[in-house]
Design an enzyme around this catalytic site. Structure first.
Site, PDB file in Angstrom:
ATOM      1  N   LYS A  87      28.518 -93.297 -28.372  1.00 13.88           N
ATOM      2  CA  LYS A  87      29.617 -93.126 -27.234  1.00 13.88           C
ATOM      3  C   LYS A  87      29.162 -93.638 -25.942  1.00 13.88           C
ATOM      4  CE  LYS A  87      32.367 -89.624 -29.867  1.00 13.88           C
ATOM      5  NZ  LYS A  87      32.438 -88.487 -30.251  1.00 13.88           N
ATOM      6  N   LYS A 116      37.434-100.592 -39.912  1.00 11.39           N
ATOM      7  CA  LYS A 116      37.647 -98.845 -40.167  1.00 11.39           C
ATOM      8  C   LYS A 116      39.009 -98.266 -39.645  1.00 11.39           C
ATOM      9  CE  LYS A 116      35.987 -94.369 -39.147  1.00 11.39           C
ATOM     10  NZ  LYS A 116      35.046 -93.481 -38.429  1.00 11.39           N
ATOM     11  N   LYS A 163      41.588 -93.511 -34.846  1.00 14.04           N
ATOM     12  CA  LYS A 163      42.413 -93.357 -33.749  1.00 14.04           C
ATOM     13  C   LYS A 163      42.161 -94.436 -32.493  1.00 14.04           C
ATOM     14  CE  LYS A 163      41.748 -89.115 -34.516  1.00 14.04           C
ATOM     15  NZ  LYS A 163      41.044 -87.983 -34.826  1.00 14.04           N
TER      16      LYS A 163
HETATM   17  P1  ADP Z   1      38.681 -91.047 -35.991  1.00 17.09           P
HETATM   18  O1  ADP Z   1      37.909 -92.428 -36.091  1.00 17.09           O
HETATM   19  O2  ADP Z   1      40.105 -91.354 -36.182  1.00 17.09           O
HETATM   20  O3  ADP Z   1      38.761 -90.578 -34.436  1.00 17.09           O
HETATM   21  P2  ADP Z   1      37.721 -88.636 -36.514  1.00 17.09           P
HETATM   22  O4  ADP Z   1      36.089 -89.263 -36.160  1.00 17.09           O
HETATM   23  O5  ADP Z   1      38.363 -87.609 -35.799  1.00 17.09           O
HETATM   24  O6  ADP Z   1      38.542 -89.940 -37.028  1.00 17.09           O
HETATM   25  O7  ADP Z   1      37.405 -88.164 -38.150  1.00 17.09           O
HETATM   26  C1  ADP Z   1      37.704 -87.024 -38.788  1.00 17.09           C
HETATM   27  C2  ADP Z   1      37.174 -87.208 -40.316  1.00 17.09           C
HETATM   28  O8  ADP Z   1      37.945 -88.002 -41.019  1.00 17.09           O
HETATM   29  C3  ADP Z   1      35.891 -87.450 -40.705  1.00 17.09           C
HETATM   30  O9  ADP Z   1      35.453 -86.328 -41.527  1.00 17.09           O
HETATM   31  C4  ADP Z   1      35.753 -88.844 -40.757  1.00 17.09           C
HETATM   32  O10 ADP Z   1      34.596 -89.239 -41.615  1.00 17.09           O
HETATM   33  C5  ADP Z   1      37.128 -88.971 -41.848  1.00 17.09           C
HETATM   34  N1  ADP Z   1      37.688 -90.533 -41.479  1.00 17.09           N
HETATM   35  C6  ADP Z   1      38.119 -90.719 -40.205  1.00 17.09           C
HETATM   36  N2  ADP Z   1      38.425 -92.261 -40.313  1.00 17.09           N
HETATM   37  C7  ADP Z   1      38.251 -92.482 -41.659  1.00 17.09           C
HETATM   38  C8  ADP Z   1      38.243 -93.874 -42.441  1.00 17.09           C
HETATM   39  N3  ADP Z   1      38.795 -95.046 -41.918  1.00 17.09           N
HETATM   40  N4  ADP Z   1      37.865 -93.813 -43.711  1.00 17.09           N
HETATM   41  C9  ADP Z   1      37.239 -92.571 -44.279  1.00 17.09           C
HETATM   42  N5  ADP Z   1      37.221 -91.494 -43.762  1.00 17.09           N
HETATM   43  C10 ADP Z   1      37.651 -91.418 -42.110  1.00 17.09           C
END
Ligand code: ADP
Ligand code: TRP
Length: 325
Positions: free
Chosen positions: A110, A189, A192
């Protein structure tokens, strides 16, 4: 076995969140004692608008309930309904070296992206360790990106137990989901922060438009295609039955299939899977009281589980809580 996991209410949940985390949490409610919480203290590191945080917190609760989390089986609660986690995070901070937190990948990533770091963002893994340890959780189902945080939790549990000479905390283990990284509509990937998501509860028309716009290569219709490198196939793998997937694989490898056909089918499968949940969610959303009751009840149960552990912690380190001898 006690299972615990948390999701930050930091945006609308998408297919990556579902297949990477939520689906597993919901399945775990039958085999284990499951604690699932909405990490609203953590979300304060990114969401700093009171109305929006409240709304996103409620959204996550609605999403879980609509997708099948049964509050009679699993304990669904708001992180902040157990304020003792912040007390425990502080106590853990006093036995944890700066070096451990400085090595956290997610913090370093970050900062490298230019996000200006608050003390809260730096201390994020400590609060996460408190979330896990306060319920003496055995297993923590998370995506790959969170494994380092679980390892740090193991270290912090060890530091505390060693410093105060008591086995107050149990050692938690990460439980990894076999679902690989779910690709977004641009092939990166799904996340959000990349604006490439298919949200679980967006309206069917916009979900379909997004699915039809998934990036594919330019192999012509009359040439065979490689399912292994195709973003559409990666999503079919998550939604189609085994038999149907085998049939798509055969069609990919033979001439004559257009990516448009696979996308249309994917849109149908998405609707079959999430359409009924969307209806359940709309019905639940009308009953604000019920969602609040579920969360309040979950919060009470979680707090009751945390309280004896906190007593052990306070006793072990010499913090005497008022009212106790
Ligand atoms: P984002 O990347 O959308 O902000 P988060 O970091 O809040 O998502 O992730 C919340 C949960 O969802 C975590 O356990 C993360 O490993 C899972 N996750 C998020 N995006 C993916 C993805 N593209 N594939 C698999 N798991 C994901
Ligand atoms: N950091 C997790 C994520 O971004 C959310 C989280 C907070 C969590 N506390 C937790 C996950 C405790 C598991 C256990 O996905």
């Amino acid at each position: 076995m006690r299972i615990l996991s948390g999701v930050q209410p930091s945006g609308k949940l998408h297919l990556g969140n579902y297949f990477g985390a939520m689906k597993q949490h919901i399945e775990d409610q039958d085999a284990h004692e499951a604690f699932i919480f909405i990490a609203n203290y953590h979300a304060l590191t990114t969401i700093q608008d009171a109305g929006r945080l409240r709304e996103l917190t409620r959204d996550v609760a609605l999403d879980y309930l609509a997708l099948g989390l049964d509050p009679k089986k699993a304990c669904l609660f708001r992180q902040s309904d157990v304020p003792e986690v912040t007390e425990l995070a502080w106590i853990l901070s006093t036995v944890t070296g700066m070096g451990l937190l400085e090595r956290a990948h997610s913090y370093k990533d970050k900062v490298a992206k230019g996000i200006s770091a608050s003390v809260g963002l730096f201390a994020y893994p400590m609060l996460m360790a408190a979330d896990i340890l306060i319920y003496r959780s055995n297993l923590v189902p998370v995506g790959k990106d969170q494994v380092q945080h679980i390892e740090m939790t193991q270290d912090m549990a060890g530091y505390f137990n060693n410093t105060f000479g008591r086995e107050v905390f149990v050692r938690p283990e990460a439980k990894l989901n076999e679902a690989a990284i779910v690709p977004g509509i641009d092939g990166q990937k799904m996340s959000k922060s990349y604006g490439n998501t298919i949200e679980l509860f967006e309206d069917p028309k916009s979900a379909r438009t997004k699915i039809m716009s998934i990036k594919t290569d330019s192999t012509p219709v009359d040439a065979p295609k490689n399912p292994e490198t195709c973003n559409v196939f990666a999503l079919l793998r998550l939604l189609a039955s085994r038999e149907e997937l085998a049939e798509w694989e055969r069609r990919y490898r033979a001439p004559g299939m257009g990516y448009g056909d696979a996308k249309k089918r994917l849109a149908e499968l998405f609707e079959d899977r999430f359409g009924p949940a969307r209806e359940r969610r709309a019905a639940l959303a009308k009953d604000a009281r019920r969602v609040e009751d579920v969360l309040a009840d979950g919060g009470r149960r979680a707090r009751a589980a945390a309280e004896p552990v906190m007593q052990d912690v306070r006793e072990a380190c010499g913090i005497i809580k008022a009212g106790r001898t």
